[in-house]
Motif scaffolding. Structure first.
Motif, short mmCIF file in Angstrom:
data_model
loop_
_atom_site.label_atom_id
_atom_site.label_comp_id
_atom_site.label_asym_id
_atom_site.label_seq_id
_atom_site.Cartn_x
_atom_site.Cartn_y
_atom_site.Cartn_z
N ARG A 1 -12.50 -48.21 13.94
CA ARG A 1 -13.66 -47.88 13.10
C ARG A 1 -14.86 -47.49 13.95
O ARG A 1 -15.58 -46.56 13.65
N GLU A 2 -15.08 -48.27 15.02
CA GLU A 2 -16.24 -47.98 15.86
C GLU A 2 -16.11 -46.65 16.58
O GLU A 2 -17.08 -45.93 16.77
N LYS A 3 -14.88 -46.35 17.01
CA LYS A 3 -14.70 -45.11 17.76
C LYS A 3 -14.71 -43.90 16.83
O LYS A 3 -15.11 -42.82 17.20
N LEU B 1 -6.39 -45.71 10.01
CA LEU B 1 -5.99 -47.11 9.82
C LEU B 1 -4.83 -47.25 8.84
O LEU B 1 -4.02 -48.16 8.95
N GLU B 2 -4.79 -46.34 7.85
CA GLU B 2 -3.74 -46.46 6.84
C GLU B 2 -2.47 -45.73 7.25
O GLU B 2 -1.44 -45.87 6.60
N SER B 3 -2.53 -44.95 8.31
CA SER B 3 -1.36 -44.15 8.66
C SER B 3 -0.24 -45.03 9.21
O SER B 3 -0.49 -45.98 9.94
N PRO B 4 0.99 -44.69 8.81
CA PRO B 4 2.14 -45.50 9.27
C PRO B 4 2.25 -45.51 10.80
O PRO B 4 2.64 -46.52 11.37
N VAL C 1 -17.56 -60.71 22.37
CA VAL C 1 -18.43 -61.78 21.86
C VAL C 1 -19.33 -62.28 22.98
O VAL C 1 -20.55 -62.41 22.82
N LEU C 2 -18.72 -62.51 24.16
CA LEU C 2 -19.50 -63.02 25.30
C LEU C 2 -20.61 -62.05 25.69
O LEU C 2 -21.67 -62.45 26.15
N ARG C 3 -20.34 -60.76 25.50
CA ARG C 3 -21.34 -59.76 25.86
C ARG C 3 -22.31 -59.44 24.75
O ARG C 3 -23.16 -58.55 24.89
N GLY C 4 -22.11 -60.06 23.60
CA GLY C 4 -22.98 -59.77 22.47
C GLY C 4 -22.69 -58.41 21.87
O GLY C 4 -23.56 -57.80 21.23
N GLU C 5 -21.46 -57.92 22.02
CA GLU C 5 -21.12 -56.58 21.51
C GLU C 5 -20.28 -56.62 20.24
O GLU C 5 -20.03 -55.58 19.64
N ALA C 6 -19.82 -57.79 19.83
CA ALA C 6 -18.98 -57.85 18.64
C ALA C 6 -19.86 -57.88 17.40
O ALA C 6 -20.83 -58.64 17.34
N GLU D 1 -1.05 -51.57 32.56
CA GLU D 1 -0.09 -50.72 33.25
C GLU D 1 0.35 -49.56 32.36
O GLU D 1 0.79 -48.53 32.84
N VAL D 2 0.24 -49.75 31.05
CA VAL D 2 0.71 -48.73 30.11
C VAL D 2 -0.44 -47.84 29.63
O VAL D 2 -0.33 -46.62 29.59
N ILE D 3 -1.55 -48.49 29.27
CA ILE D 3 -2.68 -47.72 28.76
C ILE D 3 -3.79 -47.72 29.80
O ILE D 3 -4.40 -48.76 30.05
N GLU D 4 -4.03 -46.59 30.42
CA GLU D 4 -5.06 -46.56 31.46
C GLU D 4 -6.34 -45.92 30.97
O GLU D 4 -7.42 -46.21 31.44
N LYS D 5 -6.19 -45.02 30.01
CA LYS D 5 -7.35 -44.22 29.61
C LYS D 5 -7.96 -44.70 28.30
O LYS D 5 -7.39 -45.51 27.60
N GLY D 6 -9.10 -44.13 27.98
CA GLY D 6 -9.73 -44.35 26.68
C GLY D 6 -10.33 -45.74 26.55
O GLY D 6 -10.32 -46.51 27.50
N PRO D 7 -10.86 -46.02 25.34
CA PRO D 7 -11.57 -47.29 25.14
C PRO D 7 -10.65 -48.50 25.36
O PRO D 7 -11.07 -49.52 25.89
#
Ligand SMILES: Nc1ncnc2c1ncn2[C@@H]1O[C@H](COP(=O)(O)OP(=O)(O)OP(=O)(O)O)[C@@H](O)[C@H]1O
Ligand SMILES: [Mg+2]
Length: 294
Positions: free
Chosen positions: A85-87, A98-101, A125-130, A161-167
């Motif tokens: 949602r945020e992105k 979100l609804e896509s299979p 949460v620790l960073r006050g970002e949630a 090891e699998v996801i290196e890029k993006g948020p």
């Protein structure tokens, strides 16, 4: 060492099912809340930590329990959805994703992703970002039972090891740093002084050392029967007490030999399963961590 446990940012409480992880997580949270702002984070759809505090169920929201003390029951899927949602700030597009299979399949099936989402949430949460989160200096995580507890801690490395890029990639790296840093993340293993739970606690210790190259910071031996000492008595209950205490002592002996790190021993408290139990456990834990006899 246990004293400094209370200064960490993330404390992961783990152990075999039913040994008192939730009660101990609640007690640790209460002890720390006397000095710092704490969020007790429960990851269990059965939701029961609120009962320990005599509070209403969280249902995913933050619940204030006391000054500096909050609780949240978290569903991992909730966190992933929030990130999407945020992105994707366009609400309609976000909803379609979100609804896509494909997304649902990805979110449910990727190994380590749910655990990552929980830890990522703790970090935010620790960073006050949630969103809507109260300020917190410490997150006490009531982790799922043993096997899952280790996967929780191993997840960041696995996922990075699998996801290196993006948020998700960058969050994963930061979470791996947090969890891998013993100065910031503490691991508490809870057990009963009984054969099976002790065996599992020792196995958990070994797995942690193999997979994460680190030792637990504290072993909490929960639910100890009081020493029989010079008490005399007869009847079935007295015999049961003597037998349970003998098992406790045998297993404590085993831990003396096989568990070199810090240990806290907490009594079986006949105090129901609410605020009184947590208060009793907090007192015992505080004394134990401060070096006095519980
Ligand atoms: N020291 C204690 N004295 C008395 N009762 C206790 C003590 N510790 C825990 N309990 C009670 O034992 C039960 C199990 O504790 P708890 O729910 O904390 O275990 P758990 O490890 O979180 O279980 P699960 O693996 O199912 O999440 C609860 O009813 C709790 O109130
Ligand atoms: Mg529990």
């Amino acid at each position: 060492m246990s004293r400094s446990l209370l200064d960490r940012q993330l404390i992961v409480v783990t152990g075999k099912g039913g040994v008192g992880k939730s009660a101990i997580a609640a007690a640790i949270g209460s002890v720390i809340a006397s000095r710092r702002r704490v969020l007790v984070l429960e990851v269990d759809p059965r939701e029961n930590v609120h009962q320990l505090f005599g509070a209403p169920p969280s249902g995913g929201e933050f619940v204030e329990l006391a000054p500096r003390l909050h609780l949240q029951n978290l569903r991992p899927g909730q966190v992933l959805d929030q990130l999407v949602r945020e992105k994707l700030k366009l609400e309609r597009l976000a909803r379609r994703v979100l609804e896509s299979p494909i997304y649902r399949h990805f979110a449910a099936g990727a190994p380590g992703l749910e655990e990552m989402a929980v830890l990522g949430h703790a970090l935010r949460v620790l960073r006050g970002e949630a969103p809507k989160a109260p300020g917190a200096d410490v997150v006490v995580l009531d982790a799922p039972a043993t096997g899952h507890g280790v996967s929780m801690l191993a997840a960041p490395t696995l996922v990075s090891e699998v996801i290196e890029k993006g948020p998700i990639g960058s969050m994963t790296r930061e979470v791996a740093d947090l969890v891998g840093d013993p100065a910031r993340t503490g691991i508490v293993v809870v057990t009963l002084a009984e054969e099976m739970p002790v065996t599992e606690a020792l196995e958990l210790r070994e797995t942690l050392s193999e997979r994460l190259k680190r030792e637990p910071d504290l072993l909490v031996v929960n639910g100890l029967y009081p020493p029989v000492a010079r008490a005399t008595g007869r009847g079935e209950l007295f015999e049961l007490w003597k037998r349970r205490r003998a098992v406790n002592e045998r297993e404590l002996g085993r831990l003396d030999r096989e568990w070199p790190e810090a240990r806290a021993e907490l009594p079986l408290l006949p105090l129901g399963r609410g605020v009184e139990l947590v208060a009793g456990l907090s007192d015992a834990l505080r004394q134990s961590l401060e070096g006095g006899a519980p």
